[in-house]
Design a protein around this motif. Structure first.
Motif, PDB file in Angstrom:
ATOM      1  N   PRO A 172       0.822  -1.203   0.000  1.00  0.00           N
ATOM      2  CA  PRO A 172       0.000   0.000   0.000  1.00  0.00           C
ATOM      3  C   PRO A 172       0.863   1.263   0.000  1.00  0.00           C
ATOM      4  O   PRO A 172       1.773   1.403   0.798  1.00  0.00           O
ATOM      5  CB  PRO A 172      -0.799  -0.128   1.311  1.00  0.00           C
ATOM      6  N   GLY A 173       0.578   2.157  -0.934  1.00  0.00           N
ATOM      7  CA  GLY A 173       1.326   3.403  -1.013  1.00  0.00           C
ATOM      8  C   GLY A 173       2.696   3.273  -1.644  1.00  0.00           C
ATOM      9  O   GLY A 173       3.463   4.232  -1.670  1.00  0.00           O
ATOM     10  N   SER A 174       3.038   2.077  -2.149  1.00  0.00           N
ATOM     11  CA  SER A 174       4.355   1.856  -2.753  1.00  0.00           C
ATOM     12  C   SER A 174       4.210   1.694  -4.254  1.00  0.00           C
ATOM     13  O   SER A 174       3.327   0.978  -4.729  1.00  0.00           O
ATOM     14  CB  SER A 174       5.010   0.598  -2.168  1.00  0.00           C
ATOM     15  N   ASN A 175       5.091   2.374  -5.011  1.00  0.00           N
ATOM     16  CA  ASN A 175       5.099   2.235  -6.465  1.00  0.00           C
ATOM     17  C   ASN A 175       6.184   1.270  -6.935  1.00  0.00           C
ATOM     18  O   ASN A 175       6.417   1.141  -8.135  1.00  0.00           O
ATOM     19  CB  ASN A 175       5.320   3.607  -7.123  1.00  0.00           C
ATOM     20  N   LEU A 176       6.857   0.605  -5.991  1.00  0.00           N
ATOM     21  CA  LEU A 176       7.966  -0.288  -6.329  1.00  0.00           C
ATOM     22  C   LEU A 176       7.449  -1.548  -7.020  1.00  0.00           C
ATOM     23  O   LEU A 176       6.529  -2.201  -6.551  1.00  0.00           O
ATOM     24  CB  LEU A 176       8.718  -0.671  -5.053  1.00  0.00           C
ATOM     25  N   SER A 177       8.072  -1.865  -8.156  1.00  0.00           N
ATOM     26  CA  SER A 177       7.767  -3.105  -8.879  1.00  0.00           C
ATOM     27  C   SER A 177       9.033  -3.951  -8.924  1.00  0.00           C
ATOM     28  O   SER A 177      10.110  -3.431  -9.236  1.00  0.00           O
ATOM     29  CB  SER A 177       7.279  -2.803 -10.298  1.00  0.00           C
ATOM     30  N   LEU A 178       8.902  -5.253  -8.624  1.00  0.00           N
ATOM     31  CA  LEU A 178      10.063  -6.144  -8.572  1.00  0.00           C
ATOM     32  C   LEU A 178       9.887  -7.325  -9.509  1.00  0.00           C
ATOM     33  O   LEU A 178       8.781  -7.859  -9.659  1.00  0.00           O
ATOM     34  CB  LEU A 178      10.278  -6.675  -7.152  1.00  0.00           C
ATOM     35  N   ARG A 179      11.012  -7.729 -10.130  1.00  0.00           N
ATOM     36  CA  ARG A 179      11.064  -9.008 -10.831  1.00  0.00           C
ATOM     37  C   ARG A 179      11.902  -9.948  -9.965  1.00  0.00           C
ATOM     38  O   ARG A 179      13.077  -9.697  -9.720  1.00  0.00           O
ATOM     39  CB  ARG A 179      11.700  -8.849 -12.213  1.00  0.00           C
ATOM     40  N   ILE A 180      11.282 -11.031  -9.494  1.00  0.00           N
ATOM     41  CA  ILE A 180      11.912 -11.945  -8.540  1.00  0.00           C
ATOM     42  C   ILE A 180      12.056 -13.318  -9.182  1.00  0.00           C
ATOM     43  O   ILE A 180      11.127 -13.822  -9.814  1.00  0.00           O
ATOM     44  CB  ILE A 180      11.068 -12.053  -7.248  1.00  0.00           C
ATOM     45  N   GLN A 181      13.246 -13.918  -8.998  1.00  0.00           N
ATOM     46  CA  GLN A 181      13.451 -15.286  -9.485  1.00  0.00           C
ATOM     47  C   GLN A 181      14.364 -16.033  -8.524  1.00  0.00           C
ATOM     48  O   GLN A 181      15.343 -15.468  -8.016  1.00  0.00           O
ATOM     49  CB  GLN A 181      14.042 -15.292 -10.892  1.00  0.00           C
ATOM     50  N   ALA A 182      14.030 -17.281  -8.261  1.00  0.00           N
ATOM     51  CA  ALA A 182      14.829 -18.143  -7.386  1.00  0.00           C
ATOM     52  C   ALA A 182      15.671 -19.089  -8.236  1.00  0.00           C
ATOM     53  O   ALA A 182      15.195 -19.633  -9.241  1.00  0.00           O
ATOM     54  CB  ALA A 182      13.920 -18.934  -6.451  1.00  0.00           C
ATOM     55  N   PHE A 183      16.931 -19.287  -7.815  1.00  0.00           N
ATOM     56  CA  PHE A 183      17.853 -20.169  -8.524  1.00  0.00           C
ATOM     57  C   PHE A 183      18.364 -21.228  -7.541  1.00  0.00           C
ATOM     58  O   PHE A 183      19.104 -20.900  -6.613  1.00  0.00           O
ATOM     59  CB  PHE A 183      19.033 -19.374  -9.090  1.00  0.00           C
ATOM     60  N   PRO A 184      17.962 -22.504  -7.710  1.00  0.00           N
ATOM     61  CA  PRO A 184      18.439 -23.561  -6.806  1.00  0.00           C
ATOM     62  C   PRO A 184      19.941 -23.776  -6.965  1.00  0.00           C
ATOM     63  O   PRO A 184      20.495 -23.659  -8.057  1.00  0.00           O
ATOM     64  CB  PRO A 184      17.658 -24.796  -7.262  1.00  0.00           C
TER      65      PRO A 184
END
Length: 432
Positions: A172-184
């Motif tokens: 809420p109230g945040s304009n932050l956009s993230l691309r998240i990826q996990a690498f085993p």
């Protein structure tokens, strides 16, 4: 060392010989005492040296090798060299580990190392900011307990990490956009990489808006022109009616031409972001007369327009671009100020040696929530009113880019009901 052992055995042999040859009890005890003494001296010597070695190792002072002789001296020397080699290897490993940590900290991306239970083993400062973590506090805590985004929890639970997860507006109230990826990686651990794509998504949204706005702005006059052309082709009109319709079509044609010219100007400015050459521009004697003529032609006598000069110093920059920026600010003030309003154009140099060009009006003013977006292309506070005034919605975007090319600041002050003031603040280096 070998000679010492031989001497020891000789003394022991003599002691046992004395013991066997002596018939009295006193002689037996003397022989036994000599034998014990012979054994105790080297054992005591070894004990003392081993105690010294223990203290030496505990003190961790490799340079101060304990004094010894013979076999022990060689043993101490070899042990010292071995311990030094081990410590050097440990130091190199620690230094390499520290370099890896510093490299991860310098990364612009968030990095989180998770164990097989999704517990946080380590994270960098960027990840702390992205996910609201504190490593000292949250170490070995499950990340899905701390970051409760439903999309993220589902992504982590599914264990399908071939594609990244994009989370727009993190909270809420945040304009932050993230691309998240996990690498085993080893032992069923995971490296979580988070990239800030806020600007990328904003740019994509602006591109979509730009295409939609250009299409809309071009379609409106084209629709009007085509409607008039169909009317002229299908209906017999009087000469007066034809002249009226042709004049309306010409108005729409001028509007399209103005829009195309502004788009080309904006494209050229964006393609040339480098600072402009410093040609001298006489704002008072050269720019003011031209700006005044254009302002009066646009106003048609509906406003009181004043031009005030507080300095005659020259401004260094591109004259064509500066005239465009000044003209856009003045035309905006005229278009948005009701008839009978006042518009004041000023040029001067402040106490810091900075050039100040300002346009102040007595229009309706602008609400605070609109101010940060005024320089966006096609952004309009009141869309219907903006089209009625004939603006293209690109004027302030052009002014912003021209200001950037002249290392200037565009300052906007406005209070609803009290008018607005737009100021271009030029650095002292551009004042002749």
């Amino acid at each position: 060392m070998f000679a010492a052992i031989v001497r020891l055995f000789v003394l022991l042999a003599c002691s046992f010989a004395l013991y066997s040859l002596t018939q009295s009890a006193w002689g037996h005890w003397v022989a036994l005492g000599i034998a014990l003494t012979v054994l105790a001296i080297p054992l005591g010597y070894f004990y003392i040296k081993l105690s010294t070695l223990k203290k030496y190792l505990q003190a961790d002072e490799l340079e101060r090798l304990p004094a010894a002789s013979g076999f022990l001296e060689d043993l101490f020397f070899r042990l010292q060299r071995y311990v030094k080699a081990i410590k050097q290897r440990i130091f190199e490993v620690e230094r390499q580990h520290q370099r890896f940590i510093e490299a991860f900290q310098a990364s612009p991306n968030g990095i989180v190392m998770l164990d097989s239970q999704d517990q946080i083993e380590w994270c960098n400062a960027i990840a702390e900011r992205f996910f609201g973590l504190n490593f000292k506090r949250d170490a070995m805590q499950r990340i899905n307990y701390l970051f409760r985004n439903p999309e993220f929890i589902q992504y982590l639970s599914a264990r399908e990490f071939e594609e990244p997860l994009v989370i727009e507006k993190m909270g809420p109230g945040s304009n932050l956009s993230l691309r998240i990826q996990a690498f085993p990686f080893a032992d069923n651990r995971r490296l979580l990489l988070a990239q800030d794509v806020t600007d990328l998504y904003k740019a994509e949204a602006m591109r979509r808006d730009f295409v939609a706005n250009v299409s809309h702005e071009m379609r409106t006059p084209l629709t009007v022109m085509m409607g008039f052309l169909e009317t002229v082709q299908t209906i017999d009109l009087t000469p007066a009616q034809k002249a009226e319709y042709l004049e309306l079509m010409m108005t729409q044609g001028r509007r399209m031409k103005s829009l195309v010219e502004d788009l080309l100007t904006l494209a050229n400015l964006e393609a040339n972001a480098l600072p402009v050459l410093k040609d001298s521009v006489n704002v008072v004697d050269s720019a003011f007369p031209l700006l005044k003529n254009d302002a009066e032609a646009l106003s048609q006598g509906a406003h009181q327009i004043r031009f005030e000069a507080e300095s005659t110093q020259l401004l260094m920059g591109n004259e064509h671009e500066l005239m465009s920026a000044f003209g856009n600010l003045i035309s905006n003030a005229i278009r948005y100020t009701p008839d009978g309003g006042e518009i004041t154009v000023q040029w001067g140099v402040n106490s810091n040696g900075q050039g100040v060009f300002s346009v102040r009006d007595t229009g309706p003013g602008i609400s605070a929530e609109h101010l940060p977006r005024l320089t966006e292309r096609f952004y309009r506070v009141d869309r219907s009113r903006s089209r009625d005034t004939g603006g293209t919605g690109l004027g302030l975007a052009i002014v912003k880019h021209i200001a950037s090319r002249h290392q200037a600041q565009l300052l906007i002050e406005s209070v609803p009901g009290s008018g607005s003031q737009f100021t271009l603040l030029f650095p002292s280096e551009r004042i002749a």
